[in-house]
Design a protein around this motif. Structure first.
Motif, PDB file in Angstrom:
ATOM      1  N   GLU A 192      -0.901   6.970   0.562  1.00  0.00           N
ATOM      2  CA  GLU A 192      -2.173   7.577   0.176  1.00  0.00           C
ATOM      3  C   GLU A 192      -3.310   6.566   0.140  1.00  0.00           C
ATOM      4  N   GLY A 193      -3.021   5.292   0.425  1.00  0.00           N
ATOM      5  CA  GLY A 193      -4.070   4.279   0.476  1.00  0.00           C
ATOM      6  C   GLY A 193      -4.299   3.522  -0.804  1.00  0.00           C
ATOM      7  N   GLU A 194      -3.413   3.681  -1.803  1.00  0.00           N
ATOM      8  CA  GLU A 194      -3.547   2.894  -3.028  1.00  0.00           C
ATOM      9  C   GLU A 194      -2.934   1.515  -2.830  1.00  0.00           C
ATOM     10  N   LEU A 195      -3.653   0.505  -3.277  1.00  0.00           N
ATOM     11  CA  LEU A 195      -3.139  -0.863  -3.273  1.00  0.00           C
ATOM     12  C   LEU A 195      -2.231  -1.052  -4.482  1.00  0.00           C
ATOM     13  N   PHE A 218       0.842  -1.189   0.000  1.00  0.00           N
ATOM     14  CA  PHE A 218       0.000   0.000   0.000  1.00  0.00           C
ATOM     15  C   PHE A 218       0.878   1.241   0.000  1.00  0.00           C
ATOM     16  N   THR A 219       0.444   2.272  -0.729  1.00  0.00           N
ATOM     17  CA  THR A 219       1.094   3.568  -0.635  1.00  0.00           C
ATOM     18  C   THR A 219       0.550   4.289   0.601  1.00  0.00           C
ATOM     19  N   LYS A 224      -7.077   2.498  -5.574  1.00  0.00           N
ATOM     20  CA  LYS A 224      -7.579   2.714  -4.223  1.00  0.00           C
ATOM     21  C   LYS A 224      -8.787   1.806  -4.046  1.00  0.00           C
ATOM     22  N   THR A 228     -12.241   0.072  -3.275  1.00  0.00           N
ATOM     23  CA  THR A 228     -13.605   0.556  -3.150  1.00  0.00           C
ATOM     24  C   THR A 228     -14.450  -0.495  -2.447  1.00  0.00           C
ATOM     25  N   SER A 247      -4.749  -3.868   4.922  1.00  0.00           N
ATOM     26  CA  SER A 247      -5.183  -2.537   4.530  1.00  0.00           C
ATOM     27  C   SER A 247      -4.713  -1.531   5.568  1.00  0.00           C
ATOM     28  N   LYS A 255       4.331   6.382  -3.522  1.00  0.00           N
ATOM     29  CA  LYS A 255       3.545   6.202  -4.738  1.00  0.00           C
ATOM     30  C   LYS A 255       4.404   6.388  -5.989  1.00  0.00           C
ATOM     31  N   PHE A 257     -12.735  -1.492  -8.540  1.00  0.00           N
ATOM     32  CA  PHE A 257     -11.441  -0.874  -8.256  1.00  0.00           C
ATOM     33  C   PHE A 257     -10.969  -0.096  -9.497  1.00  0.00           C
TER      34      PHE A 257
END
Length: 498
Positions: free
Chosen positions: A52-55, A49-50, A68, A70, A354, A97, A76
Motif C-alpha cells: 500500500e506504499g507505507e514505509l 515498504f508495504t 506513508k 509525504t 520507494s 501490512k 510523515f
C-alpha cells in the motif's frame, strides 16, 4: 484495539526541521532528512515498504513504525505497528501490512497483526538455532531467498564486549579466543532457513557481515567489515561450503572441529589457501569504512543512469557507493566508486527503494562506534544526469570504461590523465592492513569512441589478487564542460581475461 497514531504536528514541532540539501554542484540526487517523533531514537535496523506504499522502519531498540511518505519530510504520519522492544533488530522483510519478518540477536520472528487494527498482536519464533554468548556484537541480518525462506548473516562477537556465564548453545573455549570470536554455534556463518524454520549452515569465515542481498540473477551477496583477518572491507559472492577467511568460525565446522585444532594457530598461508577471495574490496579511509546492506537498482532508470548496479551504504562514512560487477573466467569481480557523497549523515545501515523507484531511503545508526548519527534520509533522483564513469570492465589488455555523458575526447585520450596503481591488502590477526606492494601502472594506448561515451585503456602489468586504482585527472570533463563528480575507482582483479 485502536490504531496508535503519532501526530505529524507533534513530530514536526518537537524535532529539528528536516535538513534539505540545496541543489548545487551535485544536483542529480537530492537528500532530505526525515523527522521522527521526539520519543523515538531511530537506530534503524531494517527498512521496507508495504504494497500500500507505507514505509516500514524497524529500530534496534524501540520497535517498528510505519508511515506513508509525504512531500514534506517533517510531516510523515508515523504510527506504531509494534512498541515492543525486540533484541536488536538488524533485518526486516515486509510480507504485508499485517505481517513482518525480523531478525534479532536471538531469533527470526514472524510478527503479525491478527485483528487488522494496525498493531502487532502475535510474535512467533521461526528459528533460533544459533548460539548466544551475550556479547553485544552478535547481530544477524536477513534476505528473503525467493522461495519462502531466508538467508541469514550471523556476526561474530567482539573482544570489546563481555560473554555471559550462561550461554545459549554449546560454549567453545577455543572459539572464545581472538579479537572477533565464535564462542557459540554458527557465529561467523551464513545460514539458510527454510519456510518451516529448518536451519542449514551454508558458508563460513565471516567477521561482521552487516549486509546480505540476493541479486536479480539469484546470486547471494554479503558485505563484511575490515578488522582481524580482513585487510579491507570485502563484498563476497556466497557459494555453499566455501570459506571466506575469518578463521574463528571454523570451530563449528564438523570436519575441522574433529581435528581439535585451534584455527587461530593455523599458518596464515594455509588460511589464505582456503579463502575464497572477495569479489570487490573497499579500501579503508577514502573509499568505504564500514559497508552495510547492498541493494540492486532495479528501477529501470527511474533512479538515474545506473540501472542494474549495486548500491552499498557506509555505516562509518557519509556516503553511498556504486558497485559494478562482472563475471570473468567463472569468477565474480568488479569495481567500486563513490555514488552519493553530499548531504548524507553517517550510519548508512539499511537501504530501500520507494515503490516508484525514484527515491532511495537510507536508515542510519552507528551503534556507538562514532558520533551519534541515528536518522532516516531519502535520496531522490532529480532527473539531471550526473557526469560519472558509468561502468569499468576488464579487457585482455586493460580496461573498458563507459560514461554517463560524452567525455571530452582530447582529455580522455591523454595518458597523463589516467593515474593507475595496483596493490593488495594482507589478511592476518592484525586489525586491517595498509596497501601492500603498491606499484604504479601506465596507461598505454587509449581509444575514445567517436560519440565520447566509452573508452578503452591499455594497461601493462595487470595481475590477479590485486586492486587496480584509477584516479582520473580533473582535466577529464564532459564534452559540455561538466566536472567528473567521482573520479576515483577501484577494481578487484580475481581473474584475467582468458
Amino acid at each position: 484495539m485502536n490504531v496508535h497514531i503519532i501526530p505529524a504536528a507533534l513530530s514536526a514541532a518537537a524535532l529539528v526541521l528536516a535538513l534539505a540539501v540545496p541543489l548545487g554542484a551535485e544536483e542529480s540526487y537530492h537528500v532530505e532528512t526525515i523527522s521522527f517523533p521526539p520519543t523515538v531514537v531511530p537506530e534503524i535496523g531494517g527498512l521496507g515498504f508495504t504494497s500500500e506504499g507505507e514505509l516500514v522502519v524497524a529500530m534496534r531498540r524501540f520497535g517498528i513504525l510505519m508511515a506513508k511518505p509525504t512531500a514534506d519530510p517533517a510531516a510523515f504520519p508515523w504510527r506504531a505497528f509494534s512498541s515492543d522492544l525486540l533484541h536488536n533488530i538488524c533485518g526486516l522483510q515486509v510480507v504485508s501490512k499485517r505481517e513482518l519478518i525480523v531478525s534479532s540477536m536471538d531469533e527470526l520472528t514472524r510478527i503479525t497483526d491478527g485483528d487488522g487494527d494496525g498493531i502487532a498482536d502475535s510474535y512467533q519464533t521461526i528459528c533460533s538455532a544459533w548460539g548466544m554468548s551475550g556479547n553485544y556484537h552478535e547481530t544477524n541480518t536477513i534476505a528473503p531467498d525467493g522461495s519462502g525462506g531466508w538467508w541469514m548473516a550471523i556476526g561474530t562477537a567482539s573482544h570489546n564486549g563481555s560473554v555471559f556465564t550462561n550461554t545459549r548453545g554449546e560454549f567453545s573455549p577455543i572459539g572464545r579466543r581472538g579479537r572477533n570470536f565464535s564462542a557459540v554455534p554458527w557465529k561467523g556463518w551464513i545460514a539458510h532457513i527454510d519456510a518451516k524454520g529448518a536451519f542449514t549452515p551454508w558458508a563460513k569465515g565471516f567477521r561482521a557481515p552487516n549486509g546480505i542481498a540476493v541479486g536479480p540473477d539469484g546470486k547471494l551477496w554479503v558485505t563484511d567489515n575490515q578488522g582481524d583477518w580482513r585487510g579491507a572491507s570485502p563484498l563476497f559472492h556466497i557459494q555453499k561450503d566455501h570459506f571466506y577467511g575469518h578463521p574463528s568460525s571454523l570451530v563449528w565446522e564438523p570436519a575441522f572441529a574433529a581435528t581439535g585444532q585451534d584455527p587461530l594457530m593455523l599458518p596464515v598461508a594455509e588460511i589464505e589457501a582456503m579463502r575464497t577471495p572477495a569479489a570487490v574490496e573497499f579500501p579503508e579511509g577514502f573509499m568505504c569504512n564500514s559497508p552495510s546492506e547492498p541493494i540492486f537498482d532495479q528501477t529501470g532508470g527511474r533512479f538515474g543512469p545506473f540501472a542494474g548496479q549495486m548500491i552499498v551504504g557506509d555505516v562509518a562514512g557519509t556516503r553511498l557507493l556504486r558497485v559494478m560487477l562482472e563475471e570473468v573466467d567463472g569468477v565474480m569481480q568488479g569495481a567500486c566508486v563513490h555514488f552519493v557523497t553530499h548531504g548524507l549523515r553517517a550510519g548508512n545501515n539499511r537501504l530501500i527503494f520507494s515503490p516508484d523507484g525514484a527515491t532511495l531511503f537510507t536508515g542510519q545508526t552507528v551503534r556507538g562506534w562514532g558520533a551519534p548519527s541515528e536518522s532516516l534520509q531519502r535520496v531522490t533522483f532529480t532527473g539531471t544526469v550526473p557526469f560519472e564513469v558509468k561502468t569499468m570492465s576488464l579487457r585482455k589488455d586493460g580496461f573498458a570504461f563507459t560514461f554517463t555523458k560524452p567525455v571530452d575526447r582530447t582529455a580522455a585520450a591523454d595518458p597523463t590523465c589516467w593515474k593507475l596503481s595496483k596493490y593488495h591488502f594482507g589478511n592476518t590477526h592484525n586489525y586491517g592492513s595498509p596497501p601492500l606492494d603498491t606499484m604504479a601502472l601506465s596507461a598505454g594506448a587509449i581509444v575514445v569512441a567517436p560519440d565520447g561515451l566509452s573508452a578503452t585503456v591499455a594497461v601493462v602489468g595487470l595481475e590477479t589478487g590485486r586492486i587496480v586504482q584509477v584516479d582520473l585527472d580533473p582535466r577529464v570533463k564532459s564534452a559540455d564542460g561538466a566536472t567528473l563528480e567521482h573520479p576515483q575507482l577501484c577494481y578487484k582483479v580475481n581473474r584475467l581475461r582468458p
